[in-house]
Design a protein around this motif. Structure first.
Motif, PDB file in Angstrom:
ATOM      1  N   VAL A  24      -7.684 -75.053  -5.400  1.00  0.00           N
ATOM      2  CA  VAL A  24      -6.423 -75.746  -5.157  1.00  0.00           C
ATOM      3  C   VAL A  24      -6.679 -77.082  -4.453  1.00  0.00           C
ATOM      4  N   LEU A  25      -7.671 -77.136  -3.570  1.00  0.00           N
ATOM      5  CA  LEU A  25      -8.006 -78.395  -2.906  1.00  0.00           C
ATOM      6  C   LEU A  25      -8.685 -79.362  -3.856  1.00  0.00           C
ATOM      7  N   ALA A  26      -9.590 -78.837  -4.682  1.00  0.00           N
ATOM      8  CA  ALA A  26     -10.263 -79.687  -5.665  1.00  0.00           C
ATOM      9  C   ALA A  26      -9.252 -80.256  -6.658  1.00  0.00           C
ATOM     10  N   LEU A  27      -8.299 -79.441  -7.067  1.00  0.00           N
ATOM     11  CA  LEU A  27      -7.265 -79.894  -7.992  1.00  0.00           C
ATOM     12  C   LEU A  27      -6.402 -80.966  -7.337  1.00  0.00           C
ATOM     13  N   GLY A  28      -6.008 -80.760  -6.082  1.00  0.00           N
ATOM     14  CA  GLY A  28      -5.226 -81.760  -5.360  1.00  0.00           C
ATOM     15  C   GLY A  28      -5.980 -83.067  -5.213  1.00  0.00           C
ATOM     16  N   ASP A  29      -7.270 -82.982  -4.894  1.00  0.00           N
ATOM     17  CA  ASP A  29      -8.085 -84.197  -4.785  1.00  0.00           C
ATOM     18  C   ASP A  29      -8.145 -84.939  -6.108  1.00  0.00           C
ATOM     19  N   ARG A  30      -8.321 -84.196  -7.186  1.00  0.00           N
ATOM     20  CA  ARG A  30      -8.387 -84.842  -8.504  1.00  0.00           C
ATOM     21  C   ARG A  30      -7.069 -85.527  -8.840  1.00  0.00           C
ATOM     22  N   ILE A  31      -5.962 -84.867  -8.510  1.00  0.00           N
ATOM     23  CA  ILE A  31      -4.654 -85.465  -8.788  1.00  0.00           C
ATOM     24  C   ILE A  31      -4.485 -86.759  -7.998  1.00  0.00           C
ATOM     25  N   GLN A  32      -4.797 -86.719  -6.696  1.00  0.00           N
ATOM     26  CA  GLN A  32      -4.567 -87.902  -5.868  1.00  0.00           C
ATOM     27  C   GLN A  32      -5.606 -88.991  -6.113  1.00  0.00           C
ATOM     28  N   LYS A  33      -6.878 -88.607  -6.167  1.00  0.00           N
ATOM     29  CA  LYS A  33      -7.934 -89.613  -6.211  1.00  0.00           C
ATOM     30  C   LYS A  33      -8.239 -90.128  -7.602  1.00  0.00           C
ATOM     31  N   ASP A  34      -7.830 -89.416  -8.616  1.00  0.00           N
ATOM     32  CA  ASP A  34      -8.116 -89.846  -9.982  1.00  0.00           C
ATOM     33  C   ASP A  34      -6.823 -90.152 -10.747  1.00  0.00           C
ATOM     34  N   LEU A  35      -6.022 -89.136 -10.941  1.00  0.00           N
ATOM     35  CA  LEU A  35      -4.827 -89.313 -11.772  1.00  0.00           C
ATOM     36  C   LEU A  35      -3.798 -90.239 -11.132  1.00  0.00           C
ATOM     37  N   LEU A  36      -3.497 -90.036  -9.847  1.00  0.00           N
ATOM     38  CA  LEU A  36      -2.518 -90.895  -9.176  1.00  0.00           C
ATOM     39  C   LEU A  36      -3.027 -92.320  -9.060  1.00  0.00           C
ATOM     40  N   ARG A  37      -4.314 -92.480  -8.807  1.00  0.00           N
ATOM     41  CA  ARG A  37      -4.891 -93.825  -8.711  1.00  0.00           C
ATOM     42  C   ARG A  37      -4.663 -94.603 -10.010  1.00  0.00           C
ATOM     43  N   ARG A  38      -4.801 -93.915 -11.140  1.00  0.00           N
ATOM     44  CA  ARG A  38      -4.589 -94.587 -12.426  1.00  0.00           C
ATOM     45  C   ARG A  38      -3.108 -94.753 -12.757  1.00  0.00           C
ATOM     46  N   ALA A  39      -2.297 -93.746 -12.424  1.00  0.00           N
ATOM     47  CA  ALA A  39      -0.883 -93.772 -12.809  1.00  0.00           C
ATOM     48  C   ALA A  39      -0.042 -94.665 -11.900  1.00  0.00           C
ATOM     49  N   ASP A  40      -0.339 -94.694 -10.596  1.00  0.00           N
ATOM     50  CA  ASP A  40       0.484 -95.453  -9.646  1.00  0.00           C
ATOM     51  C   ASP A  40      -0.398 -95.934  -8.495  1.00  0.00           C
ATOM     52  N   PRO A  41      -1.174 -97.006  -8.734  1.00  0.00           N
ATOM     53  CA  PRO A  41      -2.098 -97.494  -7.704  1.00  0.00           C
ATOM     54  C   PRO A  41      -1.437 -97.810  -6.354  1.00  0.00           C
ATOM     55  N   PRO A  42      -0.256 -98.436  -6.316  1.00  0.00           N
ATOM     56  CA  PRO A  42       0.350 -98.702  -4.998  1.00  0.00           C
ATOM     57  C   PRO A  42       0.666 -97.411  -4.224  1.00  0.00           C
ATOM     58  N   LEU A  43       1.181 -96.403  -4.901  1.00  0.00           N
ATOM     59  CA  LEU A  43       1.461 -95.130  -4.232  1.00  0.00           C
ATOM     60  C   LEU A  43       0.170 -94.481  -3.754  1.00  0.00           C
ATOM     61  N   HIS A  44      -0.863 -94.515  -4.586  1.00  0.00           N
ATOM     62  CA  HIS A  44      -2.158 -93.963  -4.202  1.00  0.00           C
ATOM     63  C   HIS A  44      -2.665 -94.647  -2.940  1.00  0.00           C
ATOM     64  N   GLU A  45      -2.624 -95.966  -2.906  1.00  0.00           N
ATOM     65  CA  GLU A  45      -3.099 -96.707  -1.734  1.00  0.00           C
ATOM     66  C   GLU A  45      -2.254 -96.397  -0.497  1.00  0.00           C
ATOM     67  N   HIS A  46      -0.953 -96.286  -0.683  1.00  0.00           N
ATOM     68  CA  HIS A  46      -0.055 -95.989   0.440  1.00  0.00           C
ATOM     69  C   HIS A  46      -0.369 -94.607   1.031  1.00  0.00           C
ATOM     70  N   LEU A  47      -0.479 -93.590   0.180  1.00  0.00           N
ATOM     71  CA  LEU A  47      -0.789 -92.238   0.656  1.00  0.00           C
ATOM     72  C   LEU A  47      -2.161 -92.190   1.319  1.00  0.00           C
ATOM     73  N   SER A  48      -3.127 -92.880   0.732  1.00  0.00           N
ATOM     74  CA  SER A  48      -4.479 -92.901   1.298  1.00  0.00           C
ATOM     75  C   SER A  48      -4.494 -93.605   2.647  1.00  0.00           C
ATOM     76  N   ALA A  49      -3.773 -94.726   2.755  1.00  0.00           N
ATOM     77  CA  ALA A  49      -3.720 -95.480   4.013  1.00  0.00           C
ATOM     78  C   ALA A  49      -3.084 -94.649   5.127  1.00  0.00           C
ATOM     79  N   LEU A  50      -2.107 -93.838   4.776  1.00  0.00           N
ATOM     80  CA  LEU A  50      -1.448 -92.986   5.761  1.00  0.00           C
ATOM     81  C   LEU A  50      -2.240 -91.717   6.062  1.00  0.00           C
ATOM     82  N   GLY A  51      -3.290 -91.462   5.282  1.00  0.00           N
ATOM     83  CA  GLY A  51      -4.103 -90.263   5.470  1.00  0.00           C
ATOM     84  C   GLY A  51      -3.409 -88.990   5.019  1.00  0.00           C
ATOM     85  N   ILE A  52      -2.490 -89.131   4.065  1.00  0.00           N
ATOM     86  CA  ILE A  52      -1.762 -87.971   3.574  1.00  0.00           C
ATOM     87  C   ILE A  52      -2.602 -87.270   2.521  1.00  0.00           C
ATOM     88  N   GLU A  53      -2.969 -86.035   2.827  1.00  0.00           N
ATOM     89  CA  GLU A  53      -3.788 -85.238   1.923  1.00  0.00           C
ATOM     90  C   GLU A  53      -2.917 -84.644   0.821  1.00  0.00           C
TER      91      GLU A  53
END
Length: 117
Positions: free
Chosen positions: A84-113
């Motif tokens: 479940v953690l590996a899947l979440g990481d893949r969603i945020q770090k791979d899929l979200l980065r490609r689908a919505d880069p600003p949201l990905h950067e915002h969540l990453s900057a806030l440290g939201i896992e």
């Protein structure tokens, strides 16, 4: 009249705790593949894919009363990476980065896992 009696029986507060537990148990049983790792704590992308497929198969398997094999998995090693953690990481770090880069950067900057959303 018959429908009302049936509905009253189903919604009887006397059995609420048992009903809630039955639903919770089924959800947890179906989610088990996302929280299981092998005895060495290793997990490949293929393992994650198999766990997701098993989860979807189990969710379509049938009634709540369906029996399980009665076997429980040993607790995973502390350092194990749960599917479940590996899947979440893949969603945020791979899929979200490609689908919505600003949201990905915002969540990453806030440290939201990813397991938080």
């Amino acid at each position: 009249r018959l429908a009302r009696e049936a509905l009253e029986a189903v919604l009887d507060p006397t059995f609420l705790e048992a009903d809630v537990f039955a639903v919770f148990e089924r959800i947890m049983r179906d989610m088990e593949p996302l929280f299981a790792v092998d005895k060495d704590g290793r997990l490949s992308d293929r393992d994650i894919q198999r766990a997701k497929q098993a989860l979807f198969r189990q969710s379509r398997a049938g009634p709540l009363s369906k029996a399980t094999d009665g076997q429980s998995l040993p607790p995973p090693p502390a350092a194990a990476r749960l599917p479940v953690l590996a899947l979440g990481d893949r969603i945020q770090k791979d899929l979200l980065r490609r689908a919505d880069p600003p949201l990905h950067e915002h969540l990453s900057a806030l440290g939201i896992e990813p397991q938080l959303y």
